[in-house]
Design an enzyme around this catalytic site. Structure first.
Site, PDB file in Angstrom:
ATOM      1  N   SER A 249      -2.088 -13.669  -8.411  1.00 26.23           N
ATOM      2  CA  SER A 249      -1.028 -12.773  -8.900  1.00 26.23           C
ATOM      3  C   SER A 249      -0.080 -13.570  -9.798  1.00 26.23           C
ATOM      4  CB  SER A 249      -0.255 -12.250  -7.688  1.00 26.23           C
ATOM      5  OG  SER A 249       0.929 -11.616  -8.093  1.00 26.23           O
TER       6      SER A 249
ATOM      7  N   TYR B 209       4.741 -13.314   0.163  1.00 19.43           N
ATOM      8  CA  TYR B 209       3.672 -12.971  -0.791  1.00 19.43           C
ATOM      9  C   TYR B 209       3.486 -14.096  -1.824  1.00 19.43           C
ATOM     10  CZ  TYR B 209       1.028 -10.075  -4.153  1.00 19.43           C
ATOM     11  OH  TYR B 209       0.070  -9.570  -5.009  1.00 19.43           O
TER      12      TYR B 209
HETATM   13  N1  LIG Z   1      -1.492  -4.036  -7.609  1.00 18.33           N
HETATM   14  C1  LIG Z   1      -0.763  -4.987  -8.154  1.00 18.33           C
HETATM   15  O1  LIG Z   1       0.306  -4.750  -8.735  1.00 18.33           O
HETATM   16  C2  LIG Z   1      -1.240  -6.416  -8.109  1.00 18.33           C
HETATM   17  C3  LIG Z   1      -0.666  -7.349  -8.983  1.00 18.33           C
HETATM   18  C4  LIG Z   1      -1.085  -8.664  -8.927  1.00 18.33           C
HETATM   19  C5  LIG Z   1      -2.076  -9.044  -8.025  1.00 18.33           C
HETATM   20  N2  LIG Z   1      -2.601  -8.109  -7.199  1.00 18.33           N
HETATM   21  C6  LIG Z   1      -3.607  -8.552  -6.232  1.00 18.33           C
HETATM   22  O2  LIG Z   1      -4.809  -7.866  -6.494  1.00 18.33           O
HETATM   23  C7  LIG Z   1      -5.539  -7.703  -5.272  1.00 18.33           C
HETATM   24  C8  LIG Z   1      -5.946  -6.249  -5.117  1.00 18.33           C
HETATM   25  O3  LIG Z   1      -4.772  -5.449  -5.123  1.00 18.33           O
HETATM   26  P1  LIG Z   1      -4.812  -3.869  -5.210  1.00 18.33           P
HETATM   27  O4  LIG Z   1      -3.631  -3.472  -5.993  1.00 18.33           O
HETATM   28  O5  LIG Z   1      -6.151  -3.403  -5.602  1.00 18.33           O
HETATM   29  O6  LIG Z   1      -4.509  -3.517  -3.669  1.00 18.33           O
HETATM   30  P2  LIG Z   1      -4.990  -2.255  -2.811  1.00 18.33           P
HETATM   31  O7  LIG Z   1      -3.989  -2.116  -1.737  1.00 18.33           O
HETATM   32  O8  LIG Z   1      -5.253  -1.074  -3.685  1.00 18.33           O
HETATM   33  O9  LIG Z   1      -6.382  -2.737  -2.214  1.00 18.33           O
HETATM   34  C9  LIG Z   1      -6.477  -3.766  -1.284  1.00 18.33           C
HETATM   35  C10 LIG Z   1      -7.675  -3.526  -0.392  1.00 18.33           C
HETATM   36  O10 LIG Z   1      -7.728  -4.640   0.525  1.00 18.33           O
HETATM   37  C11 LIG Z   1      -8.000  -4.121   1.823  1.00 18.33           C
HETATM   38  N3  LIG Z   1      -7.455  -4.991   2.853  1.00 18.33           N
HETATM   39  C12 LIG Z   1      -6.169  -5.135   3.231  1.00 18.33           C
HETATM   40  N4  LIG Z   1      -6.077  -5.962   4.273  1.00 18.33           N
HETATM   41  C13 LIG Z   1      -7.334  -6.361   4.574  1.00 18.33           C
HETATM   42  C14 LIG Z   1      -7.898  -7.201   5.574  1.00 18.33           C
HETATM   43  N5  LIG Z   1      -7.140  -7.778   6.518  1.00 18.33           N
HETATM   44  N6  LIG Z   1      -9.236  -7.383   5.576  1.00 18.33           N
HETATM   45  C15 LIG Z   1     -10.022  -6.780   4.657  1.00 18.33           C
HETATM   46  N7  LIG Z   1      -9.551  -5.947   3.696  1.00 18.33           N
HETATM   47  C16 LIG Z   1      -8.225  -5.757   3.657  1.00 18.33           C
HETATM   48  C17 LIG Z   1      -7.327  -2.753   1.860  1.00 18.33           C
HETATM   49  O11 LIG Z   1      -7.894  -1.910   2.862  1.00 18.33           O
HETATM   50  C18 LIG Z   1      -7.576  -2.247   0.452  1.00 18.33           C
HETATM   51  O12 LIG Z   1      -8.759  -1.499   0.377  1.00 18.33           O
HETATM   52  C19 LIG Z   1      -4.624  -8.218  -4.168  1.00 18.33           C
HETATM   53  O13 LIG Z   1      -4.979  -9.518  -3.819  1.00 18.33           O
HETATM   54  C20 LIG Z   1      -3.263  -8.199  -4.807  1.00 18.33           C
HETATM   55  O14 LIG Z   1      -2.392  -9.122  -4.208  1.00 18.33           O
HETATM   56  C21 LIG Z   1      -2.222  -6.798  -7.227  1.00 18.33           C
END
Ligand SMILES: NC(=O)c1ccc[n+]([C@@H]2O[C@H](COP(=O)([O-])OP(=O)(O)OC[C@H]3O[C@@H](n4cnc5c(N)ncnc54)[C@H](O)[C@@H]3O)[C@@H](O)[C@H]2O)c1
Length: 304
Positions: free
Chosen positions: A175, A188
């Site tokens: 991130s 985070y």
């Molecule tokens: N959305 C954003 O703004 C953003 C920005 C920068 C980085 N990210 C990173 O991108 C990645 C994906 O984010 P996203 O926005 O798609 O999130 P999201 O919440 O849409 O999806 C995350 C998925 O991970 C699963 N998950 C959560 N805890 C878990 C566990 N203990 N074991 C297995 N699965 C688990 C959830 O069920 C979900 O399906 C993350 O690592 C997030 O930190 C997201």
């Protein structure tokens, strides 16, 4: 200083200039994309957001997709989308990434059912969105386990086979919070800095040990409209579109790019962070609104 050391330093300087020029050329003329058809891609957190889109888009490129998620409901949703958009099978496994033994067990099952994994995408992540004293101990621990520690265990499970073949790709979805700490993201940011550090050291280690056929990609995006950061307010830079972010991530993987920051402005911020004094950085955080972005954070409701 001995003659040999001077010679080595001079040679290093020549190489540094060469690679700097190469990077400039590559900025305008990008290296070609690799063909990944027939490869097995394992995506953690494949049940939602970025993980779901990465799964579907890699399937469209001819890959076999193995998806892990803690939520069966989310995995079912991805299976449905996969069927609708590609007609392909989605190999779904429920696995809680905060449980090391569950990761090892699930990895063994994948090896038995599918075989080797060519591209490992450590994508699953969670965010509390709370200031340090409002965040419970258990939530902070879970954030570190899912966002950082889980990467160690999936690597231990799947990297040995990649090293044996000197072929494969490890992708870390970190991130922007892996480079910049902002209010409301103490746990985070710690977890994402950890993921960036792990990825950087792994990349260096693979190069140092001659395993140059195993590629590493570290992805550091700003906020994306997946729902994970619901409530976040940004006045300075717009929230990224999920499909656009995923297309850029896939492009970076296919071109074996090491670091992808989204949007490009983050590269400039990384340079600024190294050069500006701390007080100037605090002012930048304040007047760009970045420091207040998490004030009305809602986030995702708990997954089933
Ligand atoms: N959305 C954003 O703004 C953003 C920005 C920068 C980085 N990210 C990173 O991108 C990645 C994906 O984010 P996203 O926005 O798609 O999130 P999201 O919440 O849409 O999806 C995350 C998925 O991970 C699963 N998950 C959560 N805890 C878990 C566990 N203990 N074991 C297995 N699965 C688990 C959830 O069920 C979900 O399906 C993350 O690592 C997030 O930190 C997201």
């Amino acid at each position: 200083m001995g003659f040999e050391i001077v010679l080595n330093l001079l040679w290093m300087l020549v190489l540094v200039i060469y690679y700097q020029l190469e990077a400039i050329v590559k900025f305008f003329i990008q290296p070609s994309r690799k063909d990944v058809s027939g490869q097995v891609v394992l995506v953690t957190g494949a049940g939602s957001g970025i993980g779901q889109r990465l799964s579907v888009e890699f399937a469209k490129l001819g890959c076999t997709i193995v998806g892990w998620d803690v939520s069966q409901k989310n995995l079912n949703e991805t299976s449905k989308v996969m069927e609708e958009e590609t007609g392909k099978e989605f190999y779904a496994y429920t696995c809680d990434l905060s449980d090391r033994e569950a990761i090892y067990k699930t990895a063994e099952k994948v090896k038995q059912d599918i075989g080797r994994v060519d591209i490992l995408i450590n994508n699953a992540g969670i965010v509390s969105g709370k200031t340090i004293l409002k965040c419970s101990d258990s939530m902070m621990q879970k954030t570190m386990e899912v966002n950082t520690m889980a990467h160690f265990w999936t690597l231990k499970a799947f990297l040995p086979e990649m090293l044996e073949r000197n072929e494969g790709h490890v992708v870390t979805i970190s991130s922007g919070a892996g480079y910049f700490g902002v209010p409301g993201q103490v746990d985070y940011a710690a977890s994402k800095f950890g993921a960036v550090g792990m990825c950087e050291a792994l990349h260096q280690e693979l190069q140092h040990t001659g395993k140059t056929g195993v590629n590493v990609t570290c992805v550091c995006p700003y906020y994306i409209n997946t729902g994970m950061f619901e409530g976040v307010k940004t006045s300075f830079m717009p929230i990224l579109e999920k499909d656009d972010a995923v297309a850029r991530i896939i492009d970076a993987i296919l071109r074996n790019q090491y670091l992808l920051m989204l949007p490009k402005m983050l590269y400039l911020f990384a340079v600024m962070k190294s050069l500006l004094p701390t007080k100037a950085l605090l002012v930048v955080g304040k007047y760009t609104g970045v420091n207040a972005a998490m004030d009305d954070f809602i986030g995702r409701k708990k997954v089933d």
